[in-house]
Scaffold this motif. Structure first.
Motif, mmCIF file in Angstrom:
data_model
loop_
_atom_site.group_PDB
_atom_site.id
_atom_site.type_symbol
_atom_site.label_atom_id
_atom_site.label_comp_id
_atom_site.label_asym_id
_atom_site.label_seq_id
_atom_site.Cartn_x
_atom_site.Cartn_y
_atom_site.Cartn_z
ATOM 1 N N ARG A 19 -6.444 4.111 31.704
ATOM 2 C CA ARG A 19 -7.318 3.868 32.863
ATOM 3 C C ARG A 19 -8.481 4.852 32.891
ATOM 4 O O ARG A 19 -9.614 4.485 33.175
ATOM 5 C CB ARG A 19 -6.533 3.961 34.165
ATOM 6 C CG ARG A 19 -5.889 2.664 34.598
ATOM 7 C CD ARG A 19 -5.385 2.729 36.031
ATOM 8 N NE ARG A 19 -4.357 3.732 36.253
ATOM 9 C CZ ARG A 19 -3.072 3.556 35.985
ATOM 10 N NH1 ARG A 19 -2.647 2.418 35.503
ATOM 11 N NH2 ARG A 19 -2.202 4.515 36.215
ATOM 12 N N ALA A 20 -8.210 6.121 32.590
ATOM 13 C CA ALA A 20 -9.242 7.158 32.666
ATOM 14 C C ALA A 20 -10.264 7.059 31.533
ATOM 15 O O ALA A 20 -11.455 7.260 31.755
ATOM 16 C CB ALA A 20 -8.583 8.539 32.650
ATOM 17 N N LEU A 21 -9.809 6.749 30.335
ATOM 18 C CA LEU A 21 -10.687 6.781 29.166
ATOM 19 C C LEU A 21 -11.225 5.425 28.755
ATOM 20 O O LEU A 21 -12.213 5.343 28.033
ATOM 21 C CB LEU A 21 -9.943 7.408 27.977
ATOM 22 C CG LEU A 21 -9.438 8.830 28.178
ATOM 23 C CD1 LEU A 21 -8.606 9.276 26.990
ATOM 24 C CD2 LEU A 21 -10.596 9.780 28.436
ATOM 25 N N GLY A 22 -10.576 4.359 29.185
ATOM 26 C CA GLY A 22 -10.906 3.039 28.681
ATOM 27 C C GLY A 22 -12.056 2.356 29.384
ATOM 28 O O GLY A 22 -12.491 2.747 30.458
ATOM 29 N N ALA A 23 -12.529 1.318 28.719
ATOM 30 C CA ALA A 23 -13.556 0.424 29.254
ATOM 31 C C ALA A 23 -13.372 -0.913 28.537
ATOM 32 O O ALA A 23 -13.257 -0.947 27.319
ATOM 33 C CB ALA A 23 -14.948 0.981 29.000
ATOM 34 N N GLY A 24 -13.293 -1.990 29.277
ATOM 35 C CA GLY A 24 -13.063 -3.288 28.638
ATOM 36 C C GLY A 24 -11.608 -3.479 28.261
ATOM 37 O O GLY A 24 -11.302 -3.953 27.164
ATOM 38 N N LEU A 25 -10.711 -3.128 29.157
ATOM 39 C CA LEU A 25 -9.272 -3.203 28.891
ATOM 40 C C LEU A 25 -8.843 -4.619 28.517
ATOM 41 O O LEU A 25 -9.394 -5.598 29.021
ATOM 42 C CB LEU A 25 -8.487 -2.741 30.118
ATOM 43 C CG LEU A 25 -8.832 -1.365 30.681
ATOM 44 C CD1 LEU A 25 -7.964 -1.073 31.903
ATOM 45 C CD2 LEU A 25 -8.683 -0.290 29.639
ATOM 46 N N LEU A 26 -7.841 -4.709 27.636
ATOM 47 C CA LEU A 26 -7.335 -6.000 27.166
ATOM 48 C C LEU A 26 -5.828 -5.900 26.963
ATOM 49 O O LEU A 26 -5.342 -5.001 26.272
ATOM 50 C CB LEU A 26 -8.009 -6.382 25.840
ATOM 51 C CG LEU A 26 -7.527 -7.653 25.164
ATOM 52 C CD1 LEU A 26 -7.846 -8.891 26.006
ATOM 53 C CD2 LEU A 26 -8.148 -7.773 23.774
ATOM 54 N N THR A 27 -5.093 -6.832 27.561
ATOM 55 C CA THR A 27 -3.638 -6.873 27.393
ATOM 56 C C THR A 27 -3.291 -7.491 26.039
ATOM 57 O O THR A 27 -3.896 -8.483 25.618
ATOM 58 C CB THR A 27 -2.981 -7.701 28.513
ATOM 59 O OG1 THR A 27 -3.307 -7.108 29.767
ATOM 60 C CG2 THR A 27 -1.471 -7.747 28.357
#
Length: 131
Positions: free
Chosen positions: A116-124
């Motif tokens: 959550r803190a480092l990501g961008a454009g999360l994908l399951t």
């Protein structure tokens, strides 16, 4: 960290590639996702955080389709996952319609916080494990 997502991606990726991942891969109980390199054809183990639920392993990619292991999955969805020191083969599925923030709430807390803190454009990502 920064308001510039491209700079954030480059900094985090460089750290993971040069320092974080080489150290984590050596830890015997670290969960690894092994894809096949889309260009080299070589095994590409990547430390991940996720959880096995029944015959599936769930994780969230912190950079979605920008992640190298996700690009490898797009080229060849057959993967291996090392869970608690034991390898399992399976087929990975990218789930863009799944809510990655809600999914992170069901996964290990420490890794989810970092994603959550480092990501961008999360994908399951779901890996259906063989037998």
């Amino acid at each position: 960290m920064t308001r510039n997502p491209d700079l954030k991606y480059r900094v985090v990726s460089a750290f993971q590639r040069r320092i974080g991942n080489p150290l984590l891969r050596r830890m015997p109980l670290q969960t690894l996702l092994e894809t096949t390199g889309r260009v080299s054809g070589l095994p590409r183990p990547t430390p991940v955080g996720g959880r096995r639920v029944g015959d599936s392993f769930w994780l969230v990619s912190e950079y979605g389709e920008r992640s190298q292991y996700v690009r490898n999955i797009l080229a060849n969805p057959r993967v291996r996952v090392r869970i608690r020191g034991r390898w399992h083969t399976g087929t990975a599925h990218l789930l863009p319609d799944d809510d990655p923030l809600a999914r992170l709430k069901t996964l290990p807390r420490l890794n989810s916080t970092a994603v959550r803190a480092l990501g961008a454009g999360l994908l399951t990502v779901r890996v259906d494990l063989d037998g």
